[in-house]
Design a protein around this motif. Structure first.
Motif, mmCIF file in Angstrom:
data_model
loop_
_atom_site.group_PDB
_atom_site.id
_atom_site.type_symbol
_atom_site.label_atom_id
_atom_site.label_comp_id
_atom_site.label_asym_id
_atom_site.label_seq_id
_atom_site.Cartn_x
_atom_site.Cartn_y
_atom_site.Cartn_z
ATOM 1 N N GLU A 12 0.818 -1.256 0.039
ATOM 2 C CA GLU A 12 -0.013 0.127 0.010
ATOM 3 C C GLU A 12 0.558 1.300 -0.025
ATOM 4 N N VAL A 100 -2.593 13.660 1.640
ATOM 5 C CA VAL A 100 -3.253 12.629 2.347
ATOM 6 C C VAL A 100 -3.928 13.441 3.590
ATOM 7 N N ARG A 101 -5.429 13.199 3.501
ATOM 8 C CA ARG A 101 -5.957 13.830 4.711
ATOM 9 C C ARG A 101 -7.166 13.149 5.026
ATOM 10 N N ASP A 102 -7.571 12.868 6.276
ATOM 11 C CA ASP A 102 -9.061 12.449 6.531
ATOM 12 C C ASP A 102 -9.286 10.990 5.687
ATOM 13 N N GLY A 103 -8.143 10.251 5.666
ATOM 14 C CA GLY A 103 -8.281 8.832 5.048
ATOM 15 C C GLY A 103 -8.472 8.835 3.561
ATOM 16 N N ARG A 104 -7.988 9.841 3.097
ATOM 17 C CA ARG A 104 -8.310 10.313 1.680
ATOM 18 C C ARG A 104 -6.935 10.569 0.970
ATOM 19 N N LEU A 357 -10.579 6.717 -1.435
ATOM 20 C CA LEU A 357 -10.329 6.405 -0.018
ATOM 21 C C LEU A 357 -9.484 5.408 0.092
ATOM 22 N N ILE A 358 -8.621 5.800 0.757
ATOM 23 C CA ILE A 358 -7.461 4.775 0.914
ATOM 24 C C ILE A 358 -7.651 3.275 1.605
ATOM 25 N N GLU A 359 -8.486 3.297 2.386
ATOM 26 C CA GLU A 359 -8.948 1.722 3.031
ATOM 27 C C GLU A 359 -9.335 0.755 1.877
#
Length: 378
Positions: A12, A100-104, A357-359
């Motif tokens: 990742e 990258v901020r707030d999981g994005r 969305l990184i997740e």
């Protein structure tokens, strides 16, 4: 699947770094040097994975990258289809920084569709490391998709016709893969009337604007929501001064069709347009430029395979249809099973809040790798 997911999670950080590199290489469709520079980054990464590289040189658009992985064999060959041009002009990064901020991960082109390209390269890397790349995979990255694929279309169609399946790296529809897309058409209507003084010679004039108003009502009335057919006059204009009967007027029309048969029908309707005021003349240009991607049996089989693989890692994969078109429309129209929306999850394509969305990166990259490893179902 679980081994692929573990591998994708491990990769990742490098996947995110590759996405950043591609996003920082701004690549608007109309800037060939910029698109070529972004394409060179992808080509270098593909070559490092052992790809056989071919650049389709273009004069007015960016060059098109064809990268082939795995054994040289037509048996089970799969096409990974994407693009690296964007709708964003050079300098957009100043107001839309890649961060990258707030999981994005935010930035121009992240969702549409540089993340999808990076996911494809990472999925191929996972298969190579596992020794499971047992069929030829063709990664085709176009440079003109955002402006209708005027030069890449014949290349896409030729390569797709040699493949058993096409996986399109466009963004997901929320969390879903796309099994249907509408086809698109564009028309321009030009009207010529007769100019005259609006006060002195009113009756001698023939208003092109008034005629255009009638035409707008006519074509808008062709919308049939039950058939998934929409006709939208998006831009219009005409006239010169308020005290002059307008001699010219025009409109540009967007058409979306869900069924292939509606393409010829709507083209006949536009060809048959006539001016109500016989003193006015009417010229119509345009047509259907992308056929619809219909929900075929072959595409459904691909989706069912993907849903089964997704379930192995706890993903509930859904399918969706969308009104937007992609290069997948072109391959589906050839009868090649085509599954779309296999790229990133996020929001804001073509908008200031574009982000992914990184997740979801690792699970969807693992799923893409599993689909490539499994091959197209018979």
């Amino acid at each position: 699947m679980r081994a692929l997911l573990a591998g994708a999670r491990k990769k990742e950080p490098t996947l995110l770094d590759l996405i950043r590199q591609l996003v920082l290489a701004e690549s608007p469709s109309d800037q060939k040097p910029a698109v070529d520079a972004c394409m060179a980054l992808a080509a270098a990464h593909a070559q490092a994975l052992g790809a056989r590289i071919k650049l389709h040189k273009q004069k007015h658009f960016g060059d098109i990258l064809e990268a082939r992985f795995g054994p040289k064999s037509a048996s089970g060959r799969v096409l990974l289809l994407g693009h690296l041009d964007t709708v964003w002009s050079i300098g957009t990064l100043q107001s839309m920084p890649c961060r990258v901020r707030d999981g994005r991960l935010w930035g121009p082109g992240t969702l549409d569709m540089k993340a999808g390209v990076a996911m494809a390269l990472t999925a191929i890397e996972l298969l190579l490391e596992a020794g499971e790349l047992n069929r030829e995979i063709v990664l085709l990255l176009n440079s003109d998709e955002e402006v209708g694929s005027p030069v890449s279309r014949p290349i896409t169609e030729k390569i797709a016709s040699q493949c058993q399946a096409v996986y399109v790296l466009e963004p997901a529809q929320e969390l879903a893969y796309k099994t249907a897309r509408k086809g698109t058409g564009d028309w321009r209507i030009d009207i010529k009337g007769i100019s005259a003084h609006a006060g002195v010679d009113f009756t001698r004039g023939a208003s092109a604007v008034r005629e255009l108003a009638r035409v707008v009502e006519t074509v808008s009335g062709w919308t049939d929501l039950k058939r998934g057919l929409t006709v939208s006059v998006g831009v219009a204009g005409g006239g010169t001064k308020t005290n002059v009967i307008p001699a010219e007027a025009w409109a540009e029309v967007d058409v979306r069709i869900a069924r292939t048969a509606d393409g010829a029908r709507i083209e006949r309707k536009f060809a048959g347009l006539k001016a109500m005021d016989k003193r006015c003349s009417l010229t119509v240009t345009g047509g259907i430029n992308r056929p619809p991607m219909e929900r075929t049996r072959g595409t459904v089989r691909l989706f069912e395979q993907a849903r089964s693989l997704a379930a192995e890692i706890g993903l509930e994969l859904e399918e969706a249809a969308t009104g937007g078109a992609s290069d997948g429309n072109l391959t589906s129209a050839l009868g090649i099973p085509t599954l779309d929306g296999m790229g990133a999850v996020g929001e804001g394509a073509h908008a200031r809040h574009e982000s992914i969305l990184i997740e979801h990166l690792a699970p969807r990259t693992a799923l893409l790798a599993a689909m490539l490893g499994a091959g197209a179902p018979a």
